[in-house]
Design an enzyme around this catalytic site. Sequence first.
Site, short mmCIF file in Angstrom:
data_model
loop_
_atom_site.label_atom_id
_atom_site.label_comp_id
_atom_site.label_asym_id
_atom_site.label_seq_id
_atom_site.Cartn_x
_atom_site.Cartn_y
_atom_site.Cartn_z
N LEU A 58 55.15 13.73 75.96
CA LEU A 58 54.52 14.04 77.24
C LEU A 58 53.02 13.82 77.22
O LEU A 58 52.40 13.69 78.28
CB LEU A 58 54.79 15.50 77.64
CG LEU A 58 56.23 15.99 77.66
CD1 LEU A 58 56.26 17.49 77.92
CD2 LEU A 58 57.04 15.25 78.70
N TYR A 112 43.96 3.12 83.49
CA TYR A 112 45.04 4.09 83.27
C TYR A 112 46.39 3.40 83.28
O TYR A 112 47.23 3.61 82.38
CB TYR A 112 44.99 5.17 84.35
CG TYR A 112 46.12 6.18 84.26
CD1 TYR A 112 46.19 7.06 83.19
CD2 TYR A 112 47.09 6.25 85.25
CE1 TYR A 112 47.23 7.99 83.10
CE2 TYR A 112 48.13 7.17 85.17
CZ TYR A 112 48.19 8.03 84.10
OH TYR A 112 49.21 8.94 84.00
N LYS A 116 49.23 3.10 80.20
CA LYS A 116 50.61 3.60 80.30
C LYS A 116 51.62 2.48 80.05
O LYS A 116 52.66 2.69 79.43
CB LYS A 116 50.86 4.22 81.68
CG LYS A 116 49.98 5.43 81.99
CD LYS A 116 50.11 6.54 80.97
CE LYS A 116 51.38 7.34 81.12
NZ LYS A 116 51.42 8.51 80.21
N PRO A 288 67.11 62.68 112.87
CA PRO A 288 68.39 63.33 113.18
C PRO A 288 68.55 63.58 114.68
O PRO A 288 67.62 64.04 115.36
CB PRO A 288 68.31 64.64 112.39
CG PRO A 288 67.42 64.32 111.23
CD PRO A 288 66.39 63.39 111.79
N GLY A 289 69.71 63.22 115.21
CA GLY A 289 70.02 63.43 116.62
C GLY A 289 69.51 62.34 117.54
O GLY A 289 69.87 62.34 118.73
N VAL A 290 68.72 61.41 117.04
CA VAL A 290 68.15 60.37 117.88
C VAL A 290 69.17 59.25 118.11
O VAL A 290 69.89 58.84 117.20
CB VAL A 290 66.88 59.79 117.23
CG1 VAL A 290 66.46 58.47 117.88
CG2 VAL A 290 65.74 60.81 117.31
#
Length: 377
Positions: A58, A112, A116, A288-290
């Site tokens: 690499l 470059y 390569k 609660p209760g809603v």
Amino acid sequence: MAKTTCRVLVTGANGFVGKNLLLRLSEFPDFSVIAFVRGDDVATLPKLVADADAVIHLAGENRPKEESAFAEVNAGLTLALCDAVRLEIEKTGRKIPLLLTSSTQAERDNPYGRSKLAAEQAAQALAEATHNPVVIFRLPGVFGKWCKPNYNSVVATFCHNIARGLPIQVNDPSAILRLVYIDDVISTLIEALSASAGLSNGVVAPEYSITLGELARQIEAFRNCRTSLLSERVGTGLTRALYTTYVSYLTVEQFSYEVPQHADLRGVFVEMLKTPDSGQFSYFTAHPGVTRGEHYHHTKTEKFLVIKGQALFRFRHMLTNELVELRASGDKPQIVDTIPGWTHDITNVGDDEMIVMLWANENFDRQKPDTIASKVA
């Protein structure tokens, strides 16, 4: 018989691709890594190759201070590595698969690109002279987590800068980028370790293409979704890979973010996420209760999941007045669907706060809410 371990010499192990490769190889018990990194002595290569079963090359120079470093590293190091492999073959007759990551720049006549191409030619000469397995990968732009921004990857630069509110530069919005995703590169390299003999050209798939302008707009959309709550289509393909990459560039302070909360005497309602065409996710609480809901829809559908507490769902058909009651509890995961044409409500019948997750098949549109008030009873 004990399973043997494949010893892989990785040059450039501290680079972008190298870091991702080493992490993936560590997940397999049948691989061990011999690392060669920047600054290591080229003279050690014969010993390292002798200890290896395969080589993934690499290492390379992208932006050196001196132009001569292109030839010295990209071509010279590759030639030294090939000589080390050739020497090992002469000594032991043992073949050592060599995987070389090159660049599509090898097709161009610049310092470059020429370096390569020279690296490729060195690997090709090794394969032709010894029949040693050699696989050459001419890679386009590689993107993904841990790629260095403001270096040689526009994807990394855009992700890093946009995540931080920094400016980006788009010189030619119509310029087309060829890209491959790091996870696809790593998977292909690992699969290629089993190359049998001779020279072959490796191909990483899928390869994506996108214009520079489209890339900038897409990454900016990822940033904006935290305020709009509207997610991009991040489930497949290039958008998925770009989103994963973008998130990897967030600062630790950005790992979390707040979303709007709408509170009243009944509890809170919070929208978590909206999608382009698959609805939205929310949750709400009730004391609660809603009772919440008390409406019907013509087309919109919803799914409810009680996360905590005790819930009573009630439905009434808008034409026949048929009544249906269902109970759901956070103790037992159960999805409750709302049905078009049935008015519905949900009541907290427990003693504690109720928490309910909600999915709707469409994003809420205040101009066309498709939510008509109507009590069940």
